[in-house]
Design a protein around this motif. Structure first.
Motif, PDB file in Angstrom:
ATOM      1  N   GLN B  56       0.841  -1.209   0.000  1.00 48.87           N
ATOM      2  CA  GLN B  56       0.000   0.000   0.000  1.00 48.87           C
ATOM      3  C   GLN B  56       0.866   1.245   0.000  1.00 48.87           C
ATOM      4  OE1 GLN B  56      -2.483  -1.126   3.552  1.00 48.87           O
ATOM      5  NE2 GLN B  56      -3.981   0.145   2.465  1.00 48.87           N
ATOM      6  N   LYS B  57       1.883   1.214   0.871  1.00 49.41           N
ATOM      7  CA  LYS B  57       2.763   2.385   0.988  1.00 49.41           C
ATOM      8  C   LYS B  57       3.591   2.576  -0.285  1.00 49.41           C
ATOM      9  CE  LYS B  57       3.475   3.012   5.896  1.00 49.41           C
ATOM     10  NZ  LYS B  57       4.530   3.441   6.818  1.00 49.41           N
ATOM     11  N   LYS B  63      -3.574   2.392  -6.020  1.00 55.91           N
ATOM     12  CA  LYS B  63      -3.889   1.089  -5.428  1.00 55.91           C
ATOM     13  C   LYS B  63      -2.738   0.115  -5.685  1.00 55.91           C
ATOM     14  CE  LYS B  63      -8.644   1.220  -4.604  1.00 55.91           C
ATOM     15  NZ  LYS B  63      -9.848   1.461  -5.377  1.00 55.91           N
ATOM     16  N   ILE B  64      -2.735  -0.986  -4.971  1.00 50.40           N
ATOM     17  CA  ILE B  64      -1.718  -2.020  -5.167  1.00 50.40           C
ATOM     18  C   ILE B  64      -1.887  -2.592  -6.585  1.00 50.40           C
ATOM     19  CG2 ILE B  64      -0.867  -4.260  -4.362  1.00 50.40           C
ATOM     20  CD1 ILE B  64      -2.014  -3.559  -1.591  1.00 50.40           C
ATOM     21  N   PRO B  65      -0.832  -2.519  -7.414  1.00 50.36           N
ATOM     22  CA  PRO B  65      -1.015  -2.864  -8.830  1.00 50.36           C
ATOM     23  C   PRO B  65      -0.902  -4.361  -9.136  1.00 50.36           C
ATOM     24  CG  PRO B  65       1.186  -2.006  -8.472  1.00 50.36           C
ATOM     25  CD  PRO B  65       0.503  -1.989  -7.138  1.00 50.36           C
ATOM     26  N   PHE B  66      -1.135  -5.203  -8.143  1.00 55.74           N
ATOM     27  CA  PHE B  66      -1.146  -6.647  -8.430  1.00 55.74           C
ATOM     28  C   PHE B  66      -2.138  -7.330  -7.500  1.00 55.74           C
ATOM     29  CE2 PHE B  66       3.009  -5.292  -6.568  1.00 55.74           C
ATOM     30  CZ  PHE B  66       2.731  -5.549  -5.232  1.00 55.74           C
ATOM     31  N   GLN B  82     -11.588 -15.106   7.303  1.00 53.59           N
ATOM     32  CA  GLN B  82     -12.446 -13.933   7.500  1.00 53.59           C
ATOM     33  C   GLN B  82     -11.628 -12.646   7.337  1.00 53.59           C
ATOM     34  OE1 GLN B  82     -14.041 -14.216  11.416  1.00 53.59           O
ATOM     35  NE2 GLN B  82     -16.037 -13.411  10.814  1.00 53.59           N
ATOM     36  N   TYR B  83     -10.468 -12.634   7.964  1.00 48.18           N
ATOM     37  CA  TYR B  83      -9.583 -11.478   7.913  1.00 48.18           C
ATOM     38  C   TYR B  83      -9.124 -11.208   6.477  1.00 48.18           C
ATOM     39  CZ  TYR B  83      -5.583  -8.442   8.722  1.00 48.18           C
ATOM     40  OH  TYR B  83      -4.697  -7.391   8.681  1.00 48.18           O
ATOM     41  N   ARG B  84      -8.781 -12.277   5.772  1.00 47.20           N
ATOM     42  CA  ARG B  84      -8.319 -12.165   4.379  1.00 47.20           C
ATOM     43  C   ARG B  84      -9.356 -11.432   3.525  1.00 47.20           C
ATOM     44  NH1 ARG B  84      -9.133 -17.607   1.297  1.00 47.20           N
ATOM     45  NH2 ARG B  84     -11.223 -16.737   1.210  1.00 47.20           N
ATOM     46  N   ASP B  85     -10.598 -11.857   3.635  1.00 44.74           N
ATOM     47  CA  ASP B  85     -11.646 -11.250   2.818  1.00 44.74           C
ATOM     48  C   ASP B  85     -11.859  -9.786   3.208  1.00 44.74           C
ATOM     49  OD1 ASP B  85     -11.879 -13.665   1.582  1.00 44.74           O
ATOM     50  OD2 ASP B  85     -13.597 -14.325   2.771  1.00 44.74           O
ATOM     51  N   TRP B  86     -11.795  -9.532   4.512  1.00 44.44           N
ATOM     52  CA  TRP B  86     -11.959  -8.153   4.987  1.00 44.44           C
ATOM     53  C   TRP B  86     -10.828  -7.273   4.449  1.00 44.44           C
ATOM     54  CZ3 TRP B  86      -8.396  -5.580   8.108  1.00 44.44           C
ATOM     55  CH2 TRP B  86      -8.789  -4.280   8.504  1.00 44.44           C
ATOM     56  N   LEU B  87      -9.582  -7.782   4.542  1.00 50.08           N
ATOM     57  CA  LEU B  87      -8.426  -6.966   4.163  1.00 50.08           C
ATOM     58  C   LEU B  87      -8.431  -6.634   2.660  1.00 50.08           C
ATOM     59  CD1 LEU B  87      -5.745  -5.674   5.154  1.00 50.08           C
ATOM     60  CD2 LEU B  87      -4.604  -7.737   4.348  1.00 50.08           C
ATOM     61  N   VAL B  91      -8.382  -2.761   1.346  1.00 50.10           N
ATOM     62  CA  VAL B  91      -7.325  -2.094   0.577  1.00 50.10           C
ATOM     63  C   VAL B  91      -7.674  -2.007  -0.911  1.00 50.10           C
ATOM     64  CG1 VAL B  91      -5.547  -2.873   2.195  1.00 50.10           C
ATOM     65  CG2 VAL B  91      -5.910  -4.158   0.086  1.00 50.10           C
ATOM     66  N   GLY B  92      -8.816  -2.562  -1.287  1.00 49.71           N
ATOM     67  CA  GLY B  92      -9.257  -2.485  -2.679  1.00 49.71           C
ATOM     68  C   GLY B  92      -8.383  -3.287  -3.625  1.00 49.71           C
ATOM     69  N   ALA B  93      -7.873  -4.422  -3.150  1.00 46.26           N
ATOM     70  CA  ALA B  93      -7.036  -5.260  -4.013  1.00 46.26           C
ATOM     71  C   ALA B  93      -7.859  -6.426  -4.554  1.00 46.26           C
ATOM     72  CB  ALA B  93      -5.841  -5.790  -3.237  1.00 46.26           C
ATOM     73  N   LYS B  94      -7.448  -6.904  -5.703  1.00 45.29           N
ATOM     74  CA  LYS B  94      -8.098  -8.086  -6.265  1.00 45.29           C
ATOM     75  C   LYS B  94      -7.617  -9.316  -5.497  1.00 45.29           C
ATOM     76  CE  LYS B  94      -8.712 -10.606 -10.526  1.00 45.29           C
ATOM     77  NZ  LYS B  94      -8.044 -11.031 -11.740  1.00 45.29           N
TER      78      LYS B  94
END
Lengths: 415, 310
Positions: B56-57, B63-66, B82-87, B91-94
């Motif tokens: 992210q940084k 956005k994260i480009p991958f 659960q955490y994985r799906d939330w994260l 962060v708006g990553a695929k």
């Protein structure tokens, strides 16, 4: 707290891995289960004694043969400093792995077996350490226990080493008598060598100043990635992501983009999205410029003041690392410098360095694995470089074989 | 040019966490700059969670480009999933998830059975299939050199052949910060931005950055299987026999891998500060305490890596 990266080098069986093992052990950095594993393995090998080298020899074939093949990284810390130790192989055929380890080191510990004195690998590793511009060299005259902790033996080796060092470019040299196995002068002062009044190894490692080794004069920044979010609110955002290789950049500074020689000014410096007034090496930042200039990955942004050389002709000292193919005049490679890659051709080999006496041998046709030489290179596009000795980050380059994609040469550029 | 340094930037040079962060971000950006189709291998563990923050940084304000790729063994902790799906959403990553279960069925792979059966080895098949499916040329992983002695030997850009194999005797020289990511089609590179971080560095960074973690990293009450001195979380798919004792304990997990091979530590540490203090005081290594798969042979990790593992 800061970080010190150091490499241990020297010939086979000089006790490099044992020295690291001793530093880890005496700074209480070995955890209980790791110690048990070493004890178990030591017993299996029937050595009787606990072999601290087993802490760093991580590959099966290394443990089988009892040698170090590739660089191993170990981490420990004291209240003053974090240490990244780089344990390099001693065998001649693995010298390229030593070069790998040395390239990022702030300091080199070169071990000498007190019974053997200065040997070929001492000369080779000292040469490499000096060519790679490692700012601090510590010579550990090891196995003092096996020469009766003799001051005479130590002084003789120290003198011989100083003679060798005088032919090299070594900025800061320290020589310490130690026994890694017995722990003399590693962490605690040796009672067996009252004649030595200098620092112990760890004391030196903890206190040597490495912040001043950074080049903070010449502002250089290689563009890694162009950030263009293209969202509604950041529609016109165009940031250049990269790491400051050397020097300091401030908001408002005039800059030049190389090799295109376009000029602009720094509009903004961002660190991870937050704006700062200035940033310096080795920070990763994002630069935004006042005007629209054509910049892409591989370009160099240079601050005011000293400018890098901009040229297609490059002279460099090279360590040749390919065990399958020789370097010959006329050969073509991909050269990687900063974030740029260009094709290049070897125009000439000026001389090869004899690693025993550091003499320059002329009329050299080709270079074999582990040869060190001065070469002349012509690049397909101009390169913006500094001299390696003044600016490690912008004076380093690698050669890549175009068919195997393997890294085959380490280049220290002259300017 | 004046030589007086602004206090802010010179203190950052001295701070080891800033140095490690800067290096990791440099590596992330090299991956994005050198490769066409990179991916970030995400396990739900603290190391890959740290990678996501670094990514992210590295690309802020973009956005994260991958994509984040998770190889799901089906034996993960529900809290981690659960955490994985939330994260990913946060962060708006695929997010790409591939199931080891599907590979087992499609290829008729034979699973280990009985006590201490793990899908650890089988993950490699799914990983290599996923790399092929999406034609990933670089996979970013959260491996650290302090974790394990084979990892201590690996380059930051680790070249893998078309079978995903690591050849420890023929690693490319890796000089300065000039990472050579040149490969031929079908080959790939595993890139490890936090190679030089220790376990304590990761925890200290998580504390400093206030990164939320899955709840299993903090002290909680749980039904556990007591086996050979290790505490395993109880789950239906874990084979049990009469020697296993089911107990309720107050535990936290120091690493998060498969439930079948990740042991817990008894702990009352329910905040990040308390966890960091416990890590500072521990006398047992991370993998030694919590990874049952690595306790099996001295070269377990080296062998897995040669086979294409992370």
């Amino acid at each position: 707290m800061d970080i010190l990266r150091f490499i241990t080098a020297g010939s086979v069986d000089d006790g490099k891995s044992t020295l690291i093992g001793r530093l880890l052990y005496d700074t209480k950095s070995i955890l209980a289960d790791q110690m048990e594993a070493v004890e178990r393995a030591s017993k299996t090998r029937g050595d009787g004694e606990i072999d601290l080298a087993l802490l760093t020899d991580g590959l099966r074939s290394e443990r089988e043969q009892g040698i170090t093949i590739d660089v191993a990284y170990k981490y420990f810390q004291t209240p003053n400093r974090k240490f990244i130790s780089i344990d390099a192989p001693g065998h001649i055929q693995y010298t390229r792995n030593m070069v790998t380890g040395a390239s990022n080191a702030d300091l080199a510990i070169i071990l000498i077996d007190a019974r053997q004195g200065v040997v070929e690998q001492t000369r080779r590793h000292s040469l490499i350490a000096s060519l790679l511009g490692i700012p601090h060299i510590v010579v550990a005259v090891n196995k003092m226990d096996l020469v009766g902790y003799s001051e005479d033996v130590f002084l003789q080796i120290a003198q011989e080493y100083q003679k060798l060092a005088s032919k090299l470019n070594i900025k800061d040299l320290k020589i310490i008598p130690v026994s890694a196995l017995a722990g003399d002068n590693i962490v605690d002062k040796s009672e067996a060598m009252p004649w030595y009044t200098g620092e112990t190894m760890l004391h030196y490692l903890e206190n040597v100043d490495v912040l001043n080794d950074l080049n903070l004069t010449d502002a250089r920044f290689s563009v890694q990635y162009v950030l263009r979010p293209q969202t509604e609110e950041l529609h016109d955002y165009r940031g250049y992501a990269g790491r400051i290789q050397s020097g300091v950049f401030r908001k408002g500074d005039p800059i030049t983009v190389l090799p295109s020689e376009q000029t602009s000014k720094i509009a903004k410096i961002e660190i991870y999205g937050a704006e700062v007034e200035e940033a310096s090496a080795p920070q990763s930042v994002t630069l935004l410029l006042e005007t629209d200039v054509d910049i892409s990955r591989g370009d160099l942004i240079s601050g005011n003041g000293n400018q890098p050389v901009l040229s297609q002709d490059v002279e460099a000292t090279i360590c040749w690392m390919d065990d399958r193919k020789e370097l010959k005049v006329g050969n073509k490679y991909t050269l990687q410098h900063g974030t740029t890659r260009v094709r290049c051709s070897i125009k000439g080999i000026e001389y090869r360095i004899d690693i025993n006496n550091y003499e320059q041998l002329e009329d050299v046709e080709s270079l074999k694995l582990n040869d060190v030489a001065k070469v002349v290179i012509r690049t397909a596009k101009p390169l913006a470089y500094d001299s390696y000795q003044n600016n490690r980050a912008n004076g380093a380059a690698i050669l890549i074989d175009e068919t195997s994609n393997v890294t085959v040469g380490a280049c220290m550029v002259e300017a | 040019m004046s030589n007086t340094q602004n206090l802010e930037s010179s203190s950052q040079r001295k701070n080891y966490l800033d140095q490690l962060e800067s290096e990791a971000i440099y590596i992330m950006r090299e991956v994005a700059g050198q490769f066409e189709r990179p991916a970030l291998l995400f396990s739900g563990g603290k190391d890959s969670i740290t990678l996501v923050r670094l990514a992210q940084k590295a690309f802020a304000p973009g956005k994260i480009p991958f994509p984040l790729v998770h190889i799901d063994t089906g034996h993960n902790f529900p809290e981690a999933i659960q955490y994985r799906d939330w994260l990913a959403n946060e962060v708006g990553a695929k997010l790409i998830v591939r199931q080891v279960e599907d590979t087992i069925k499609a290829k008729g792979l034979k699973e280990q059975t009985g006590k201490n059966a793990t899908r650890n080895w089988l993950q490699t098949y799914t990983l290599l299939d996923t790399i092929e499916e999406f034609e990933f040329d670089a996979c970013i992983g959260g491996a650290r050199r302090d974790e394990e002695k084979a990892r201590a030997k690996e380059r930051i850009f680790s070249f893998r052949d078309e079978f995903g194999q690591w050849d420890p005797k023929r690693q490319r020289p890796e000089l300065w910060n000039l990472f050579n990511g040149k490969i031929s089609k079908g080959e790939n590179v595993r890139a490890f931005p936090i190679s030089n971080w220790t376990e304590l560095d990761v925890w200290s960074y998580i504390e400093r950055e206030k990164i939320p973690l899955p709840t299993i990293y903090f002290s909680h009450q749980r039904e556990m299987i007591l086996r050979d001195g290790n505490l395993l979380a109880n789950a239906d798919f874990i084979y049990k026999d009469e020697a296993d004792v089911i107990v309720t304990k107050t535990v936290r997990f120091r690493t998060v891998g498969d439930m079948t091979c990740t042991a817990a530590v008894e702990s009352e540490a329910d905040t990040i500060e308390k966890v960091v203090n416990e890590i500072k005081a521990t006398r047992i290594s991370e993998r030694g305490e919590t990874r049952i798969d690595d306790q099996q042979t001295e070269a377990a990790m080296e062998d897995r890596k040669k086979g294409g593992y992370f």
